[in-house]
Design an enzyme around this catalytic site. Structure first.
Site, PDB file in Angstrom:
ATOM      1  N   ASP A 495       0.853  -1.176   0.000  1.00  0.00           N
ATOM      2  CA  ASP A 495       0.000   0.000   0.000  1.00  0.00           C
ATOM      3  C   ASP A 495       0.896   1.235   0.000  1.00  0.00           C
ATOM      4  O   ASP A 495       1.641   1.475   0.957  1.00  0.00           O
ATOM      5  CB  ASP A 495      -0.910  -0.006   1.221  1.00  0.00           C
ATOM      6  CG  ASP A 495      -1.940   1.115   1.193  1.00  0.00           C
ATOM      7  OD1 ASP A 495      -1.600   2.231   0.766  1.00  0.00           O
ATOM      8  OD2 ASP A 495      -3.083   0.874   1.611  1.00  0.00           O
ATOM      9  N   ASP A 526      -0.027   6.904 -10.555  1.00  0.00           N
ATOM     10  CA  ASP A 526      -0.879   6.357 -11.603  1.00  0.00           C
ATOM     11  C   ASP A 526      -1.934   5.454 -10.978  1.00  0.00           C
ATOM     12  O   ASP A 526      -1.875   4.229 -11.077  1.00  0.00           O
ATOM     13  CB  ASP A 526      -0.039   5.578 -12.620  1.00  0.00           C
ATOM     14  CG  ASP A 526      -0.867   5.084 -13.794  1.00  0.00           C
ATOM     15  OD1 ASP A 526      -1.872   5.723 -14.116  1.00  0.00           O
ATOM     16  OD2 ASP A 526      -0.516   4.039 -14.382  1.00  0.00           O
TER      17      ASP A 526
END
Length: 875
Positions: A495, A526
């Site tokens: 994460d 992104d």
């Protein structure tokens, strides 16, 4: 009492008259030899009929009726060839079944065919839908919410169906097809009926009623076509039926499902055919496409749409197809020439959908022209028979990219940030599991290490298999076939939010020398756009602590590039109130952070989206503006120095050209276009409350006058000390000039912008670049040019933009004064005294030239008065 007597008398008189009439009639009949008739009072007749109806009603209520059992009814109706077939549900619930026969008929050659339509009602039906069971009697609201307010609608047109043995008029075979498909998906058939009207068409129309919805279809034998209409409660049943139509060998052809192929996992072993399908440019795939497009082959066109009312919580879609790009682009359109689901995967974090699509108006491109040898004048250039499918990627129903425009989109995301930085060495990528962002970063020779933090390993695996060209670095010099295998790449399945807080957050006490971590020159984010972000991406756009950690990870000149979603329109409302409110809050968070030095928005119209895609560049230091505002030639020079040549690509568009260009879309001119955001950004920005101060300086004041030499101004030469030795040039007003009028606007608009780098180059060559006049007097031309620039230039107002504005016209002749109070003209001042330029302002990005050059009158100037400017006017 009197009234009653009158009524009685009236009745008696009527009876007497009736009796006399009857006797007279009988005598007349006897005389004429006619047959004797008996007359009955109509009132007595009506009374008798009503009495019988009432009597029958009470008898029915008292004794009731006995309904036949399902088996008895089926046995009875099976003896009649015209009766409709009745199919009990797979799991018949307990309770008595009430069957209400309803006959309908139509005439055919004087004969009457009767069809029985049966309505089956269950006392307490259990509505089962996949893994969900609801008892109808337990909660009406639960049934209504799950099955009545939410549904899905599917329309299918199948053309070029082989009509062998009159298949399209064979009621039994057609019903069997739909019965097998629907029952295998858990739908429970209640009744069906078919109708044929040969006076108009020779086809068949049938309807099937299910506990979960209905199916109707119409056949057209002459056109070899069937049209299907389905409705079902829920959201996910009918799409599986589309696939089942092909799997079951429906309509005599097992390839119906080519229009929709379902895959729920990518971990299973695939056969050779699936491997061929992985690359949309594969020869086998092309042959299959040619076969599909054959006029004699069966073609399937279908449209799927969610219906009903769904609940929304926290503005989150209740279903991935609910108002999503996937639904609008592929599911709903019925007229797409070709659409095929390549893969659909539910990962622990998101849903991944990859589809192939061809639109009817698609024509061959450069790629197809090379493969099929199309030449000038070939009519096939205007047809869609030779076009390759576009492969599209969707995450949670939101469009991400497709293969025909992925180079334009990913280059637009990566290279503006990479070339804005003077020397990117360490780069971080957040997300980007398809590999295209990584591919573009590895094209830069300056890069020595890339840290890629991707949360979803399955995203990488799916894209490697079904979008292999996205992560193909085989054509990049000094790289590997797979970008993920490049030794410069460090891939972390983690994460990103938690990773940055752990390694660069306020609680990180690790010693940098021991941790081995880098300060990143460029960070590329992104993930889903701010408006499309789910729970996993939201914290990247809303958590100030993550933003602080992100800045802590950057080098002093570090930059960040972020996908900013769809571009706005000039008709959009205030950003904080419209659909882009989440993006506006993210922008506000960036602006409030003291480490945000500059923010620049730009758009790329070639990302393949139906709307223009926007990107945001964020800088930690204002000096990044020097790289951002570099000229087109300067960017082209950087590309030539940094990006190494490419090897021959094995497949795709560029293999016929040998050495392909390293960058397909991005260059200096493209970057120059990015430097000027469209007006919509400025319009929406200036709708903020309170209105930003600089918004008052958008463009010139059309109500103000412009005064130039020969048009309100004149140039005179005077002796400044009363002698002929010192002559100065001064500018005077030849007419009244009002406060706010523009002074020498045309001259100032012709100013020359010279960067600090050019000035440094002039100084470095001044000692060696000389020439000699005809009288052998040596002088330095470059020294004079450098001195001219120094005397007539001032630094740009845009902080960090290392450029000098050189006044080339008569405006340089305006005399300067030491006291600002003595001056009567001043520059445009969009920044209040004591304030500084905001880090984000589309107004400054769009009008930086006009804010750097124009002068206005600060008070009314009388005729004959000299024009004076403060010596520090441009500071």
């Amino acid at each position: 009492m009197t009234a009653h007597k009158h009524v009685a008398a009236f009745v008696v008189n009527d009876v007497e008259k009736s009796s006399l009439t009857k006797k007279s009639s009988q005598k007349s009949n006897k005389r004429n030899g006619a047959r004797t008739t008996i007359s009955v009072d109509i009132r007595i007749f009506l009374l008798a009929i009503i009495s019988n109806i009432v009597f029958a009603f009470f008898i029915g209520v008292a004794y009731g009726t006995v309904s036949p059992t399902f088996t008895e009814l089926s046995h009875t109706l099976s003896s009649s060839s015209s009766a409709a077939r009745i199919h009990p549900p797979p799991s018949q619930p307990s309770g008595e079944i009430t069957v209400l026969p309803l006959l309908w008929s139509d005439e055919k050659d004087g004969e009457r065919d009767n069809a029985a339509q049966l309505h089956i009602t269950y006392d307490e039906p259990t509505l089962s839908y996949r893994d969900t069971s609801i008892n109808a009697s337990s909660s009406y609201e639960a049934v209504k919410d799950s099955y009545h307010s939410v549904g899905e609608h599917l329309i299918v047109d199948v053309r070029n169906i082989p009509n062998e043995d009159n298949f399209l008029t064979d009621e039994g075979r057609l019903i069997e097809v739909f019965k097998n498909i629907t029952l295998s998906k858990g739908m429970r058939l209640g009744s069906y009926a078919c109708h044929r009207e040969e006076r108009d068409v020779s086809g068949l129309s049938c309807g099937l009623l299910f506990l979960e919805g209905h199916v109707s279809f119409h056949t057209f034998p002459e056109a070899r076509m069937v049209s299907i209409d389905m409705y079902a409660f829920g959201s996910d049943l009918l799409l599986s039926i589309v696939a089942a139509l092909g799997e079951s060998g429906s309509f005599g052809v097992s390839e119906l499902g080519k229009g929709f192929k379902s895959c729920t996992t990518c971990d299973e072993e695939k056969d050779d055919e699936d491997d061929d399908d992985a690359d949309s440019g594969d020869d086998d795939d092309d042959e299959e496409e040619e076969e599909d497009d054959d006029d004699d082959g069966m073609k399937t066109y279908w449209s799927h749409k969610l219906r009903g009312y769904r609940s929304y919580e926290n503005n989150t879609r209740a279903h991935y197809l609910d108002n999503s790009d996937l639904a609008d682009w592929l599911m709903i359109p019925l007229d797409l020439k070709y659409k095929k689901e390549v893969v659909s995967v539910e990962t622990p974090y998101q849903r991944i959908d990859i589809w192939d699509m061809i639109e009817h108006d698609d024509t061959p491109g450069w790629d197809e022209g090379l493969k099929f040898g199309l030449e000038a004048g070939d009519s096939r250039w205007m047809e869609d028979d030779l076009t390759f499918p576009e492969r599209l990627l969707f995450l949670d129903g939101a469009y991400q990219t497709h293969n025909d425009s992925e180079h334009e989109c990913h280059e637009a995301h990566v290279h503006p940030a990479m070339f804005t930085h003077p020397n990117p060495v360490h780069v971080a990528i957040i997300g980007g599991g398809e590999g295209a962002i990584l591919r573009e970063v590895l094209k830069h020779d300056t890069v020595t290490h890339v840290t890629m933090i991707e949360l979803d390993q399955m995203m990488i695996d799916v894209c490697k298999k079904y979008l292999p060209l996205y992560s193909d670095c085989g054509h990049i010099a000094n790289s590997t076939k797979s970008c993920f295998d490049d030794p410069r790449v460090e891939l972390l399945i983690s994460d990103a939010h938690d990773w940055f807080l752990e390694h660069y957050g306020p609680n990180d006490d690790d010693d940098d020398d021991d941790s081995g971590r880098f300060l990143f020159d460029v960070v590329l984010i992104d993930v889903l756009d701010p408006e499309e972000a789910g729970s996993l991406s939201d914290k990247l756009y809303t958590d100030p602590s993550f933003l602080d950690a992100l800045y802590s990870s950057l080098s002093p000149s570090g930059v960040v590039s972020i996908r900013a979603g769809k571009a706005p329109s000039i008709r959009d409302p205030k950003a904080q109130e419209g659909v882009n409110s989440q993006r506006e809050r993210f922008f506000n968070m960036l602006e409030r952070n003291s480490q945000t030095a500059a923010m620049h928005l730009y758009e790329e119209p070639s990302c393949g989206n139906h709307e223009v895609e926007a990107f945001l560049l964020v800088c930690k230091h204002v000096n990044c503006r020097e790289g951002w505002y570099a000229s087109a030639d300067a960017i082209d020079g950087k590309i030539a120095r940094r990006v190494s040549g490419s090897r021959r690509m094995e497949g795709g568009l560029w293999n016929a050209e040998g050495q392909a260009a390293a960058l397909f879309h991005y260059d200096g001119s493209t970057h120059y276009m990015y430097q000027h955001p469209p007006k919509a950004w400025e319009t929406v920005y200036c709708r903020r409350e309170p209105t930003p101060y600089e918004c008052a300086f958008r463009g010139l004041d059309l109500a103000a006058n412009i005064h130039d030499v020969g048009n309100g101004l004149t140039i005179l030469q005077k002796n400044s000390d009363g002698t002929d030795n010192t002559v100065t040039t001064r500018v005077y007003a030849t007419r009244q000039i009002q406060k706010g009028d523009y002074i020498m606007a045309y001259d100032l608009a012709s100013s020359l912008f010279v960067s600090n780098q050019i000035q440094q180059n002039l100084k470095s060559y001044s000692s060696t670049s000389t020439t000699t006049s005809s009288n052998n007097t040596s002088f330095t031309i470059i020294d004079e040019l450098s001195q001219f620039i120094n005397d007539r230039s001032h630094l740009s107002l845009t902080k960090g933009y290392q450029s000098n504005v050189v006044e080339m016209g008569a405006s340089a002749l305006i005399r300067t004064v030491h006291d600002a109070n003595d001056a009567n003209v001043d520059r445009l001042r969009p920044i209040l005294k004591g304030m500084k330029q905001p880090p984000f302002s589309p107004v400054f990005d769009r009008h930086r030239y006009s804010l750097d050059v124009f002068l206005v009158a600060t008070r009314d100037i009388k005729t004959g008065e000299e024009i004076l400017k403060y010596e520090g006017v441009w500071e």
